[in-house]
Design an enzyme around this catalytic site. Structure first.
Site, short mmCIF file in Angstrom:
data_model
loop_
_atom_site.label_atom_id
_atom_site.label_comp_id
_atom_site.label_asym_id
_atom_site.label_seq_id
_atom_site.Cartn_x
_atom_site.Cartn_y
_atom_site.Cartn_z
N HIS A 134 -8.59 9.39 0.57
CA HIS A 134 -7.53 8.38 0.43
C HIS A 134 -6.80 8.13 1.74
O HIS A 134 -6.34 7.01 2.00
CB HIS A 134 -6.54 8.83 -0.66
CG HIS A 134 -5.46 7.83 -0.93
ND1 HIS A 134 -5.62 6.80 -1.84
CD2 HIS A 134 -4.21 7.69 -0.42
CE1 HIS A 134 -4.51 6.08 -1.87
NE2 HIS A 134 -3.64 6.60 -1.02
N HIS A 185 -6.04 2.66 -0.23
CA HIS A 185 -7.28 3.42 -0.03
C HIS A 185 -8.22 2.62 0.87
O HIS A 185 -8.33 1.40 0.73
CB HIS A 185 -7.94 3.67 -1.39
CG HIS A 185 -9.04 4.67 -1.36
ND1 HIS A 185 -8.93 5.92 -1.91
CD2 HIS A 185 -10.29 4.62 -0.83
CE1 HIS A 185 -10.05 6.58 -1.74
NE2 HIS A 185 -10.89 5.81 -1.08
N HIS A 187 -10.86 0.49 1.94
CA HIS A 187 -11.84 -0.28 1.18
C HIS A 187 -11.96 -1.69 1.74
O HIS A 187 -11.10 -2.17 2.48
CB HIS A 187 -11.43 -0.36 -0.30
CG HIS A 187 -10.28 -1.28 -0.57
ND1 HIS A 187 -8.97 -0.98 -0.23
CD2 HIS A 187 -10.23 -2.52 -1.15
CE1 HIS A 187 -8.17 -1.97 -0.59
NE2 HIS A 187 -8.91 -2.92 -1.14
N GLN A 189 -14.01 -5.74 0.66
CA GLN A 189 -14.39 -6.59 -0.48
C GLN A 189 -15.58 -7.46 -0.10
O GLN A 189 -15.87 -7.66 1.07
CB GLN A 189 -13.21 -7.47 -0.90
CG GLN A 189 -11.97 -6.70 -1.34
CD GLN A 189 -10.86 -7.62 -1.78
OE1 GLN A 189 -10.98 -8.33 -2.77
NE2 GLN A 189 -9.77 -7.62 -1.03
#
Length: 359
Positions: A134, A185, A187, A189
């Site tokens: 995280h 976190h 990440h 897309q």
């Protein structure tokens, strides 16, 4: 070699595990019993601008900056906190967004009444988790993990491009609350659009016009010009060059461009991917070094459209930050938002020198 495993979440969405090495058990079941979220995504035609606008009112209820111990992108490590990822650990994960801007199951129907043109918001939106840590970041990933992320993006670019009606696959990362992220976190897309986005459509037109006039690739010509000049180069390898564009819009902006003329990520060979796995995070670390702390940025892969002019397109990764100085952001105010005329307070040559650590 990257290993891929697929499961379905409790509401039917697909999830894919991409592991650095094979042999890991990713069979854990999602036991949350989630209700199906109805996507009412639609796209409306802006007749004046000549562009599609996506309307997705169901996204107002999506998760927004939860506490770190309630992050839905962490692995599921105990029964009291079941997340979007059922496994107790993972390397890289891709799954369908629970609150997508575009969906293959939207009930919206096509309609045309005078100048009011509505089409279903068909497409797909996926979330890419780079690491189970995280507190990590893309810039801190080891090269082998970056390679796994690239393999995941390649796989999804190919698969999403096969969906009927998808015209463009855009892989990107938003990083930092200043950018507008709703989950901290690490990440990215992936959006599979039913049209070519306006920025890419304008690029496509420029590439075509230059090719018709000269028989050459415009992106290749720009890359050669930057290499010859050298003043805006930030990183250069055997297969990629990272440089600040001559007419950069953002305070700190870099294009990472392959030397070989390729249309998209799936077209890269093993040597190119190996170098990219080292060079990409190195560029991100240069952004972080600008202000002695994590830089807010957007990184987006400018790939060829799915179905046409692929031979004209030259792949590029754009990375830019909206921070122009410590504690100061570049806001899109009247000129930018109202007239689409960018005004950059930092000369590209100065930005390149700062990214190289020279001032």
């Amino acid at each position: 070699m990257t290993a891929r495993q697929q499961i379905h979440l409790s509401d039917g969405r697909e999830l894919f595990y991409f592991d650095d090495l094979p042999g890991k058990d990713r069979s854990a079941v999602d036991e949350r019993g989630l209700p199906h979220v109805l996507s009412v995504s639609e796209r409306r035609w802006d007749s004046l601008a000549g562009e599609w606008v996506v309307i997705a009112g169901h996204r107002q209820s999506r998760t927004f900056l939860p506490p770190a111990d309630q992050c839905p992108l962490d692995p599921t490590r105990d029964e009291d906190h079941r997340t979007e990822i059922p496994a107790h650990d993972y390397d890289v994960v891709v799954f369908e967004n629970r609150f997508p801007s575009l969906s293959t199951s939207t009930p919206v129907e096509s309609s045309l009444h005078g100048l009011s043109h509505v089409e279903p918001g068909n497409g797909r939106c996926e979330v890419v988790c780079f690491t189970s840590d995280h507190a990590g970041s893309f810039a801190s990933l080891p090269a082998e993990r970056v390679r796994t992320v690239l393999d995941a993006l390649i796989n999804r670019t190919v698969e999403l491009g096969r969906i009927n009606g998808v015209e463009y696959v855009f892989c990107f990362e938003n990083r930092g609350e200043e950018i507008g992220v709703t989950l901290s976190h690490p990440h990215g897309q992936i959006y599979a659009y039913p049209f070519v986005p306006p920025r890419m459509e304008r690029t496509r037109q420029s590439l075509r016009e230059h090719h018709e006039a000269t028989g050459e690739c415009l992106q290749c010509a720009l890359l050669q010009s930057e290499q010859a000049d050298g003043v805006r180069i930030v990183e250069k390898g055997s297969h990629f060059t990272a440089y600040v564009p001559f007419a950069a819009r953002w305070p700190y902006e870099v294009l990472i461009v392959p030397h070989r003329h390729v249309p998209d990520l799936p077209a890269l060979d093993e040597a190119e991917l190996a170098e990219l796995a080292e060079l990409y995070p190195a560029v991100l670390r240069r952004f972080d070094a600008l202000f002695d702390g994590p830089a807010p940025y957007i990184a987006g892969w400018q790939q060829a459209p799915v179905r046409f002019d692929r031979d004209l397109w030259h792949l590029a990764l754009q990375v830019f930050s909206i921070r122009r100085a410590p504690g100061k952001l570049k806001y899109l105010a009247g000129s930018e938002s109202g007239a689409a005329v960018w005004i950059n307070d930092i000369a590209p040559e100065r930005a390149a020198a700062a990214l190289r650590g020279e001032n």
